[in-house]
Design a protein around this motif. Structure first.
Motif, PDB file in Angstrom:
ATOM      1  N   GLU A 126       0.836  -1.204   0.000  1.00 25.14           N
ATOM      2  CA  GLU A 126       0.000   0.000   0.000  1.00 25.14           C
ATOM      3  C   GLU A 126       0.871   1.254   0.000  1.00 25.14           C
ATOM      4  O   GLU A 126       0.529   2.257  -0.631  1.00 25.14           O
ATOM      5  CB  GLU A 126      -0.949  -0.011   1.195  1.00 25.14           C
ATOM      6  N   GLU A 127       2.000   1.202   0.701  1.00 23.41           N
ATOM      7  CA  GLU A 127       2.901   2.357   0.737  1.00 23.41           C
ATOM      8  C   GLU A 127       3.438   2.660  -0.657  1.00 23.41           C
ATOM      9  O   GLU A 127       3.508   3.828  -1.074  1.00 23.41           O
ATOM     10  CB  GLU A 127       4.062   2.081   1.698  1.00 23.41           C
ATOM     11  N   ALA A 128       3.802   1.598  -1.391  1.00 29.00           N
ATOM     12  CA  ALA A 128       4.308   1.797  -2.750  1.00 29.00           C
ATOM     13  C   ALA A 128       3.207   2.304  -3.673  1.00 29.00           C
ATOM     14  O   ALA A 128       3.456   3.121  -4.576  1.00 29.00           O
ATOM     15  CB  ALA A 128       4.894   0.491  -3.287  1.00 29.00           C
ATOM     16  N   TYR A 129       1.989   1.830  -3.453  1.00 24.09           N
ATOM     17  CA  TYR A 129       0.853   2.278  -4.260  1.00 24.09           C
ATOM     18  C   TYR A 129       0.599   3.767  -4.044  1.00 24.09           C
ATOM     19  O   TYR A 129       0.389   4.528  -4.998  1.00 24.09           O
ATOM     20  CB  TYR A 129      -0.370   1.443  -3.895  1.00 24.09           C
ATOM     21  N   VAL A 130       0.633   4.193  -2.788  1.00 24.46           N
ATOM     22  CA  VAL A 130       0.457   5.616  -2.480  1.00 24.46           C
ATOM     23  C   VAL A 130       1.530   6.439  -3.178  1.00 24.46           C
ATOM     24  O   VAL A 130       1.241   7.486  -3.777  1.00 24.46           O
ATOM     25  CB  VAL A 130       0.487   5.848  -0.956  1.00 24.46           C
ATOM     26  N   GLN A 131       2.769   5.975  -3.119  1.00 25.66           N
ATOM     27  CA  GLN A 131       3.850   6.717  -3.754  1.00 25.66           C
ATOM     28  C   GLN A 131       3.662   6.782  -5.264  1.00 25.66           C
ATOM     29  O   GLN A 131       3.932   7.813  -5.893  1.00 25.66           O
ATOM     30  CB  GLN A 131       5.196   6.075  -3.423  1.00 25.66           C
ATOM     31  N   ARG A 132       3.169   5.695  -5.848  1.00 27.35           N
ATOM     32  CA  ARG A 132       2.930   5.672  -7.298  1.00 27.35           C
ATOM     33  C   ARG A 132       1.861   6.708  -7.679  1.00 27.35           C
ATOM     34  O   ARG A 132       2.001   7.424  -8.682  1.00 27.35           O
ATOM     35  CB  ARG A 132       2.500   4.269  -7.731  1.00 27.35           C
ATOM     36  N   LEU A 133       0.807   6.798  -6.870  1.00 26.71           N
ATOM     37  CA  LEU A 133      -0.251   7.766  -7.171  1.00 26.71           C
ATOM     38  C   LEU A 133       0.229   9.196  -6.946  1.00 26.71           C
ATOM     39  O   LEU A 133      -0.139  10.107  -7.707  1.00 26.71           O
ATOM     40  CB  LEU A 133      -1.482   7.470  -6.316  1.00 26.71           C
ATOM     41  N   ALA A 134       1.041   9.403  -5.916  1.00 31.65           N
ATOM     42  CA  ALA A 134       1.610  10.735  -5.680  1.00 31.65           C
ATOM     43  C   ALA A 134       2.534  11.136  -6.822  1.00 31.65           C
ATOM     44  O   ALA A 134       2.545  12.297  -7.264  1.00 31.65           O
ATOM     45  CB  ALA A 134       2.352  10.766  -4.348  1.00 31.65           C
ATOM     46  N   ASN A 135       3.308  10.178  -7.321  1.00 35.10           N
ATOM     47  CA  ASN A 135       4.181  10.460  -8.460  1.00 35.10           C
ATOM     48  C   ASN A 135       3.365  10.822  -9.695  1.00 35.10           C
ATOM     49  O   ASN A 135       3.748  11.710 -10.471  1.00 35.10           O
ATOM     50  CB  ASN A 135       5.049   9.235  -8.771  1.00 35.10           C
ATOM     51  N   GLU A 136       2.231  10.145  -9.882  1.00 30.07           N
ATOM     52  CA  GLU A 136       1.382  10.452 -11.032  1.00 30.07           C
ATOM     53  C   GLU A 136       0.827  11.871 -10.939  1.00 30.07           C
ATOM     54  O   GLU A 136       0.766  12.596 -11.940  1.00 30.07           O
ATOM     55  CB  GLU A 136       0.231   9.442 -11.128  1.00 30.07           C
ATOM     56  N   LEU A 137       0.420  12.266  -9.723  1.00 31.59           N
ATOM     57  CA  LEU A 137      -0.070  13.642  -9.547  1.00 31.59           C
ATOM     58  C   LEU A 137       1.052  14.640  -9.816  1.00 31.59           C
ATOM     59  O   LEU A 137       0.834  15.661 -10.484  1.00 31.59           O
ATOM     60  CB  LEU A 137      -0.640  13.835  -8.137  1.00 31.59           C
ATOM     61  N   GLU A 138       2.231  14.355  -9.324  1.00 30.01           N
ATOM     62  CA  GLU A 138       3.384  15.227  -9.592  1.00 30.01           C
ATOM     63  C   GLU A 138       3.637  15.349 -11.092  1.00 30.01           C
ATOM     64  O   GLU A 138       3.876  16.455 -11.609  1.00 30.01           O
ATOM     65  CB  GLU A 138       4.622  14.662  -8.888  1.00 30.01           C
ATOM     66  N   GLU A 139       3.552  14.233 -11.790  1.00 28.87           N
ATOM     67  CA  GLU A 139       3.761  14.250 -13.244  1.00 28.87           C
ATOM     68  C   GLU A 139       2.706  15.084 -13.954  1.00 28.87           C
ATOM     69  O   GLU A 139       3.000  15.781 -14.937  1.00 28.87           O
ATOM     70  CB  GLU A 139       3.764  12.820 -13.778  1.00 28.87           C
ATOM     71  N   GLU A 140       1.462  15.031 -13.446  1.00 27.53           N
ATOM     72  CA  GLU A 140       0.404  15.831 -14.062  1.00 27.53           C
ATOM     73  C   GLU A 140       0.629  17.320 -13.810  1.00 27.53           C
ATOM     74  O   GLU A 140       0.410  18.153 -14.705  1.00 27.53           O
ATOM     75  CB  GLU A 140      -0.965  15.397 -13.539  1.00 27.53           C
ATOM     76  N   PHE A 141       1.080  17.674 -12.608  1.00 28.64           N
ATOM     77  CA  PHE A 141       1.462  19.069 -12.343  1.00 28.64           C
ATOM     78  C   PHE A 141       2.528  19.522 -13.344  1.00 28.64           C
ATOM     79  O   PHE A 141       2.437  20.616 -13.922  1.00 28.64           O
ATOM     80  CB  PHE A 141       2.012  19.207 -10.917  1.00 28.64           C
TER      81      PHE A 141
END
Length: 464
Positions: free
Chosen positions: A190-205
């Motif tokens: 779950e920790e890695a999943y959260v980081q993956r989603l945070a990275n995706e948001l960063e990429e969209e920014f």
């Protein structure tokens, strides 16, 4: 001579959900039950659209409405103040322990979202060094924020957006939802999943330009009516998403139209997440359906910026701050507080979760049962092993809902669609009032299960 009638008209002038619709006519409502014109009773296990959180016909709320009508039924909020508006706003800010400082009362959840979008935009114009380039908003795929043009543009509900796509704002983009049933990797923590989603948001920014984003908006719990069916966030997810916003100076908006005001077991769903939004919307559980009402709660950071700027929010509506709606909502919140209904929501939520799993988890077409507090989504799949959804043309969830209203079942459930890919994927959601008992929960599980089985067949591997 009275023009009122309890009889179902042979021809209706109402534009129902479809032109061919002939829904049951409700002539009475008390407690958890509707009474139809033909004499049947229906248990309201959906709270309408997750709205009726204290049941129907509450005498305390009806008295508050009458008392307010005897004082003042309406005045224009930009020009006048009322005790009803002031008291409700104070209750709401106090309920956040000072985290939110001001409240704008409107008529619905979609209106609250519209106000949030405008406030986020104006916030960047009010800064000492204005940032007029911040015109973009990021939300999530398979989100639902309302049916007005602004709130629909923010939403990631593909089927509802499709007819209106050419006239929706192109300033809204979407990232993946937090949805472990379908998207957590086989060996992913779950920790890695959260980081993956945070990275995706960063990429969209980065893709749209970090200094062009006004806000990221998410439902604290995935919407039960239109999209994910009460999917809770993975621990740490919302905190990680806010950190991305903070890094780029964008606002963090939480849409709690559905999840707020006690539905998930705390008055504000964000209280369980270790995160505080800059802007928060609430609606459904605020007024419990006794009057149309929604609200935008505004953090100190945003209020202080406005105070040092123009000092005015460039937005109003004819019925915002409606005194009768405010009086009704305050009475609803007093009932919730005085009768310990949030504590009951926690207790009965655990019981309902266990009972649903015991009764339905073994069914060959039940892919997932998820939720929190008193909202539970049952995701229905064609193939349990592959998670293949039923095609939308099969109308699985709508048929279960329609069957549930029949006298032999007598239950109102929420049918949802598009959960798998925005178009396909069926849900049945239960979101009863906070004051249900164990007997009520047992009835909900039995009737909901039988309605599901009437379409998909009986449980093959019951845990019972």
């Amino acid at each position: 001579m009275s023009l009122a009638t309890d009889q179902q008209p042979s021809h209706s002038s109402v534009l129902h959900a479809t032109l061919a619709a002939n829904p049951p006519k409700i002539v009475g409502a008390q407690g958890h039950y509707f009474k139809t014109a033909d004499g049947h009773s229906i248990f309201d296990a959906s709270g309408g659209a997750a709205v009726s959180c204290i049941g129907h016909g509450n005498p305390r709320v009806k008295r508050a409405i009458k008392d307010q009508l005897d004082r003042v039924e309406y005045c224009f909020s930009p020009w006048f103040a009322t005790d009803a508006y002031e008291k409700l706003a104070t209750f709401l800010t106090d309920s956040t322990h000072g985290e939110m400082e001001k409240v704008f009362i409107c008529g619905s959840g979609a209106e609250a979202i519209e106000a949030a979008l405008k406030m986020a935009r104006q916030y960047f114009l009010e800064l000492p060094e204005p940032q007029p380039q911040r015109t973009r908003f990021i939300a999530r795929d398979r989100s639902y924020h309302g049916n007005t043009l602004g709130s629909l543009a923010l939403s990631g509900h593909a089927a509802r957006r499709k007819p209106y796509a050419p006239i929706l704002s192109n300033q809204m983009t979407h990232v993946s939802p937090c949805y472990t049933y379908r998207y957590l990797g086989d060996n992913e923590t779950e920790e890695a999943y959260v980081q993956r989603l945070a990275n995706e948001l960063e990429e969209e920014f980065q893709r749209v330009g970090p200094d062009t984003v006004a806000a990221f908006c998410a439902e604290t719990l995935g919407d039960c009516l239109q999209t994910l069916g009460g999917v809770p966030a993975v621990p740490g997810y919302l905190k990680a998403m806010k950190e991305v916003c903070d890094r780029h100076g964008a606002l963090f908006i939480l849409d709690e139209v559905f999840a707020g005001m006690g539905r998930t077991g705390t008055l504000h769903a964000w209280e369980q997440e270790g995160v505080v939004p800059h802007l928060q919307t609430v609606a459904k559980g605020l007024g419990a359906g006794y009057m149309p009402i929604g609200a935008l709660l505004i953090s100190k950071q945003v209020v202080d910026t406005f105070s040092k700027g123009t000092g005015a929010f460039v937005h109003f509506q004819t019925y915002h701050g409606h005194p009768v709606a405010c009086a009704a909502a305050l009475a609803v919140q007093e009932v919730i507080r005085d009768e310990g209904l949030i504590e009951n929501c926690q207790k009965m939520g655990k019981y309902l979760s266990k009972a649903l799993r015991n009764r339905l988890e073994g069914h060959k077409n039940v892919g997932d049962i998820r939720g929190r507090g008193l909202v539970w989504g049952i995701e229905l799949v064609k193939d349990k092993a592959t998670k293949e959804p039923f095609p939308v043309a099969d109308k699985i969830a709508p048929t279960i809902h329609a069957n549930g209203l029949r006298p032999e079942f007598g239950i109102s459930l929420i049918p949802g669609g598009g959960v798998a890919d925005g178009t396909n994927g069926d849900l049945i959601v239960v979101s009863p009032a906070y004051n249900i008992s164990i007997a009520d929960a047992d009835l909900i599980v039995d009737r909901a299960a039988r309605a599901i089985e009437s379409v998909l067949g009986p449980v093959k591997e019951s845990k019972l």
